[in-house]
Design a protein around this motif. Structure first.
Motif, PDB file in Angstrom:
ATOM      1  N   TYR A  63     -42.876 -56.491-130.573  1.00  0.00           N
ATOM      2  CA  TYR A  63     -41.679 -55.743-130.184  1.00  0.00           C
ATOM      3  C   TYR A  63     -40.771 -55.500-131.378  1.00  0.00           C
ATOM      4  O   TYR A  63     -40.207 -54.408-131.528  1.00  0.00           O
ATOM      5  N   ALA A  64     -40.612 -56.489-132.257  1.00  0.00           N
ATOM      6  CA  ALA A  64     -39.779 -56.317-133.450  1.00  0.00           C
ATOM      7  C   ALA A  64     -40.327 -55.183-134.313  1.00  0.00           C
ATOM      8  O   ALA A  64     -39.571 -54.365-134.842  1.00  0.00           O
ATOM      9  N   TRP A  65     -41.637 -55.119-134.448  1.00  0.00           N
ATOM     10  CA  TRP A  65     -42.267 -54.071-135.255  1.00  0.00           C
ATOM     11  C   TRP A  65     -41.938 -52.698-134.692  1.00  0.00           C
ATOM     12  O   TRP A  65     -41.553 -51.791-135.426  1.00  0.00           O
ATOM     13  N   HIS A  66     -42.086 -52.537-133.369  1.00  0.00           N
ATOM     14  CA  HIS A  66     -41.795 -51.234-132.758  1.00  0.00           C
ATOM     15  C   HIS A  66     -40.302 -50.921-132.779  1.00  0.00           C
ATOM     16  O   HIS A  66     -39.920 -49.772-133.035  1.00  0.00           O
ATOM     17  N   MET A  67     -39.449 -51.909-132.516  1.00  0.00           N
ATOM     18  CA  MET A  67     -38.003 -51.651-132.553  1.00  0.00           C
ATOM     19  C   MET A  67     -37.570 -51.222-133.948  1.00  0.00           C
ATOM     20  O   MET A  67     -36.691 -50.362-134.087  1.00  0.00           O
ATOM     21  N   ALA A  68     -38.189 -51.780-134.982  1.00  0.00           N
ATOM     22  CA  ALA A  68     -37.841 -51.413-136.356  1.00  0.00           C
ATOM     23  C   ALA A  68     -38.167 -49.950-136.639  1.00  0.00           C
ATOM     24  O   ALA A  68     -37.584 -49.351-137.550  1.00  0.00           O
ATOM     25  N   LEU A  87     -43.615 -64.401-139.357  1.00  0.00           N
ATOM     26  CA  LEU A  87     -42.844 -63.170-139.179  1.00  0.00           C
ATOM     27  C   LEU A  87     -41.976 -62.867-140.390  1.00  0.00           C
ATOM     28  O   LEU A  87     -41.857 -61.708-140.800  1.00  0.00           O
ATOM     29  N   ALA A  88     -41.379 -63.892-140.969  1.00  0.00           N
ATOM     30  CA  ALA A  88     -40.553 -63.686-142.161  1.00  0.00           C
ATOM     31  C   ALA A  88     -41.400 -63.116-143.305  1.00  0.00           C
ATOM     32  O   ALA A  88     -40.958 -62.211-144.020  1.00  0.00           O
ATOM     33  N   ARG A  89     -42.632 -63.625-143.456  1.00  0.00           N
ATOM     34  CA  ARG A  89     -43.530 -63.085-144.496  1.00  0.00           C
ATOM     35  C   ARG A  89     -43.962 -61.664-144.148  1.00  0.00           C
ATOM     36  O   ARG A  89     -44.060 -60.802-145.019  1.00  0.00           O
ATOM     37  N   ALA A  90     -44.217 -61.418-142.879  1.00  0.00           N
ATOM     38  CA  ALA A  90     -44.718 -60.107-142.458  1.00  0.00           C
ATOM     39  C   ALA A  90     -43.668 -59.008-142.596  1.00  0.00           C
ATOM     40  O   ALA A  90     -43.972 -57.902-143.035  1.00  0.00           O
ATOM     41  N   PHE A  91     -42.433 -59.317-142.214  1.00  0.00           N
ATOM     42  CA  PHE A  91     -41.409 -58.276-142.183  1.00  0.00           C
ATOM     43  C   PHE A  91     -40.563 -58.206-143.444  1.00  0.00           C
ATOM     44  O   PHE A  91     -39.972 -57.169-143.728  1.00  0.00           O
ATOM     45  N   GLY A  92     -40.454 -59.294-144.184  1.00  0.00           N
ATOM     46  CA  GLY A  92     -39.569 -59.295-145.337  1.00  0.00           C
ATOM     47  C   GLY A  92     -38.145 -58.964-144.897  1.00  0.00           C
ATOM     48  O   GLY A  92     -37.712 -59.371-143.818  1.00  0.00           O
ATOM     49  N   PRO A  93     -37.418 -58.177-145.677  1.00  0.00           N
ATOM     50  CA  PRO A  93     -36.022 -57.873-145.334  1.00  0.00           C
ATOM     51  C   PRO A  93     -35.875 -56.852-144.194  1.00  0.00           C
ATOM     52  O   PRO A  93     -34.780 -56.630-143.703  1.00  0.00           O
ATOM     53  N   ARG A  94     -36.966 -56.247-143.772  1.00  0.00           N
ATOM     54  CA  ARG A  94     -36.921 -55.212-142.729  1.00  0.00           C
ATOM     55  C   ARG A  94     -36.432 -55.754-141.387  1.00  0.00           C
ATOM     56  O   ARG A  94     -35.768 -55.063-140.625  1.00  0.00           O
TER      57      ARG A  94
END
Length: 133
Positions: A63-68, A87-94
């Protein structure tokens, strides 16, 4: 579990280590979209562009990926330390990842995580929840 099963699991874990976390989350998120998870298809209508979006119990970050995709600010709350770190590694600052559980009460709680494979997304801080056992 047979020796072959053990070897397959080791190889599977080793292969995952070669795939960047950002690609693993993207694959998961796109797969969920294609499998027509109905709530995902509502996000373009629910997320306000420019407003903050919250993913409570972010688990694998679908959900975070799609909301972004639809807004600039996403905060993902994930109490499982291993999931939050991933998740922190996957998304970084995004996406801002907060490694906490949310509740209607102040205090500390114990996160109970099922041991069965693929069931860790059913973790809970509710003492009365039997985790479906």
């Amino acid at each position: 579990m047979t020796a072959a099963d053990t070897l397959i699991r080791r190889v599977d874990r080793s292969m995952k280590a070669l795939i960047p976390p950002s690609l693993r989350v993207a694959k998961r998120a796109l797969g969920a979209w294609q499998q027509c998870e109905p709530e995902l298809h509502l996000l373009p209508r629910l997320v306000v562009p420019g407003a903050a979006a919250l993913d409570v119990g972010a688990n694998g970050g679908v959900y975070a990926w799609h909301m972004a995709r639809f807004t600039g600010t996403v905060v993902a709350f994930e109490p499982n330390p291993a999931h939050a770190a991933f998740l922190a590694r996957a998304f970084g600052p995004r996406v801002r990842v907060e490694a906490v559980a949310l509740s209607d009460r102040d205090g500390e709680a114990v996160l109970r995580v099922p041991l069965a494979r693929f069931e860790d997304g059913r973790a809970t801080i509710e003492a009365g929840n039997d985790l479906g056992q």
